[in-house]
Structures are given as structure tokens and as C-alpha cells.
Design a protein around this motif. Structure first.
Motif, PDB file in Angstrom:
ATOM      1  N   CYS A  85      -0.917  52.244   4.626  1.00  0.00           N
ATOM      2  CA  CYS A  85      -1.277  52.061   6.030  1.00  0.00           C
ATOM      3  C   CYS A  85      -1.992  53.321   6.537  1.00  0.00           C
ATOM      4  O   CYS A  85      -1.543  54.434   6.308  1.00  0.00           O
ATOM      5  CB  CYS A  85      -0.014  51.822   6.837  1.00  0.00           C
ATOM      6  SG  CYS A  85      -0.305  51.666   8.602  1.00  0.00           S
ATOM      7  N   CYS A  88       0.578  54.622   9.782  1.00  0.00           N
ATOM      8  CA  CYS A  88       1.918  55.198   9.576  1.00  0.00           C
ATOM      9  C   CYS A  88       2.142  55.664   8.130  1.00  0.00           C
ATOM     10  O   CYS A  88       3.203  56.179   7.807  1.00  0.00           O
ATOM     11  CB  CYS A  88       2.997  54.204  10.003  1.00  0.00           C
ATOM     12  SG  CYS A  88       3.302  52.861   8.832  1.00  0.00           S
ATOM     13  N   TYR A  90       2.766  54.137   5.505  1.00  0.00           N
ATOM     14  CA  TYR A  90       3.685  53.333   4.699  1.00  0.00           C
ATOM     15  C   TYR A  90       2.915  52.724   3.536  1.00  0.00           C
ATOM     16  O   TYR A  90       1.773  52.303   3.691  1.00  0.00           O
ATOM     17  CB  TYR A  90       4.261  52.229   5.578  1.00  0.00           C
ATOM     18  CG  TYR A  90       5.386  51.413   4.978  1.00  0.00           C
ATOM     19  CD1 TYR A  90       6.656  51.955   4.805  1.00  0.00           C
ATOM     20  CD2 TYR A  90       5.190  50.074   4.635  1.00  0.00           C
ATOM     21  CE1 TYR A  90       7.687  51.203   4.286  1.00  0.00           C
ATOM     22  CE2 TYR A  90       6.222  49.310   4.116  1.00  0.00           C
ATOM     23  CZ  TYR A  90       7.470  49.878   3.948  1.00  0.00           C
ATOM     24  OH  TYR A  90       8.490  49.120   3.442  1.00  0.00           O
ATOM     25  N   CYS A 102       0.193  46.065   7.643  1.00  0.00           N
ATOM     26  CA  CYS A 102       1.306  46.934   7.278  1.00  0.00           C
ATOM     27  C   CYS A 102       2.638  46.243   7.536  1.00  0.00           C
ATOM     28  O   CYS A 102       2.877  45.705   8.614  1.00  0.00           O
ATOM     29  CB  CYS A 102       1.217  48.234   8.072  1.00  0.00           C
ATOM     30  SG  CYS A 102       2.577  49.357   7.734  1.00  0.00           S
ATOM     31  N   CYS A 105       4.445  48.707  10.430  1.00  0.00           N
ATOM     32  CA  CYS A 105       3.976  48.823  11.810  1.00  0.00           C
ATOM     33  C   CYS A 105       3.019  47.709  12.215  1.00  0.00           C
ATOM     34  O   CYS A 105       2.684  47.578  13.392  1.00  0.00           O
ATOM     35  CB  CYS A 105       3.336  50.189  12.053  1.00  0.00           C
ATOM     36  SG  CYS A 105       1.670  50.329  11.375  1.00  0.00           S
ATOM     37  N   VAL A 107      -0.225  47.148  11.712  1.00  0.00           N
ATOM     38  CA  VAL A 107      -1.680  47.293  11.846  1.00  0.00           C
ATOM     39  C   VAL A 107      -2.360  46.781  10.574  1.00  0.00           C
ATOM     40  O   VAL A 107      -1.748  46.686   9.512  1.00  0.00           O
ATOM     41  CB  VAL A 107      -2.141  48.758  12.131  1.00  0.00           C
ATOM     42  CG1 VAL A 107      -1.423  49.341  13.338  1.00  0.00           C
ATOM     43  CG2 VAL A 107      -2.012  49.643  10.912  1.00  0.00           C
TER      44      VAL A 107
END
Ligand SMILES: [Zn+2]
Length: 118
Positions: A85, A88, A90, A102, A105, A107
Motif C-alpha cells: 500500500c 500505510c 501494508y 489495501c 486501509c 486505498v
């Protein structure tokens, strides 16, 4: 014990790493024991207990068609890709047909991980 989300992440990580070695099939009855032997994180876990905790996670992955089950055999539906991501950081493991957003989060700005050098 890990949350289902954590378990799912490590399970996807396991599937991704094994598929990188050309493996596409897994046995549902021993997949937890495999993770106990391969992941330091799970070294202290009782394989049967981990297996019970993983059951709903596996069922979920089958229901969203990341995995396909035939008897005791689990197979990845296509290819897992590792994407990070941009917001964040991730690391997500997704199959082609999953939405490229993601899982932490939400996005949709994901890039291949690790980034390819130009
Ligand atoms: Zn994110």
C-alpha cells in the motif's frame, strides 16, 4: 492467539512463498502444522489448536475464491501477487481477481513489492 486478520495474513504469506517455489496444492489437514514448523511466530503453537483457529479463515478464503477446496486439497485460484500500500505500507497478498485495494486501509494505490528497479 492471533486475530483472524493476522492469521489470514500469515496464511497468504505462506501460500505466496510456497507458490513462488512452484507449489500450487496444499492439504487442509496439515497446513497449520506446516506453518508451525516454518514460522517462528507459530513455533510455540499447538498445531491442532492453530488448525481450529484457521478453519474459519480458510473457509473465508474459499468463499471469496482465493482458494478452491477439493476433498482435503486446497488450491490457489490463480496467482498470488504481493503488493504494498502506498499510503500505510501494508503488504497485501492478492489473487488477480481480487479488488486491488489495501486490506488494511482500503486505498487502491498499491504497487508491486518489492519495487522493481528500473
Ligand atoms: Zn493501506
Amino acid at each position: 492467539m492471533d486475530t483472524p486478520q493476522e492469521l489470514e495474513w500469515y496464511l497468504r504469506d505462506h501460500l505466496f512463498r510456497q507458490s513462488g517455489k512452484g507449489r500450487t496444492q496444499f492439504e487442509r489437514s496439515v497446513i497449520a502444522a506446516e506453518m508451525v514448523s516454518l514460522y517462528l511466530r507459530y513455533r510455540q503453537y499447538d498445531p491442532q489448536e492453530l488448525s481450529r483457529s484457521m478453519d474459519p479463515v480458510l473457509d473465508r478464503l474459499i468463499s471469496v475464491q482465493v482458494l478452491r477446496q477439493n476433498g482435503d486439497t486446497l488450491e490457489i485460484e490463480g496467482q498470488l501477487v504481493r503488493m504494498q500500500c502506498s499510503k500505510c505500507f501494508y503488504v497485501n497478498y492478492l489473487v488477480e481477481k481480487e479488488q486491488k485495494s489495501c486490506q488494511r486501509c482500503g486505498v487502491s494505490e498499491l504497487h508491486e513489492f518489492p519495487k522493481k528497479r528500473l
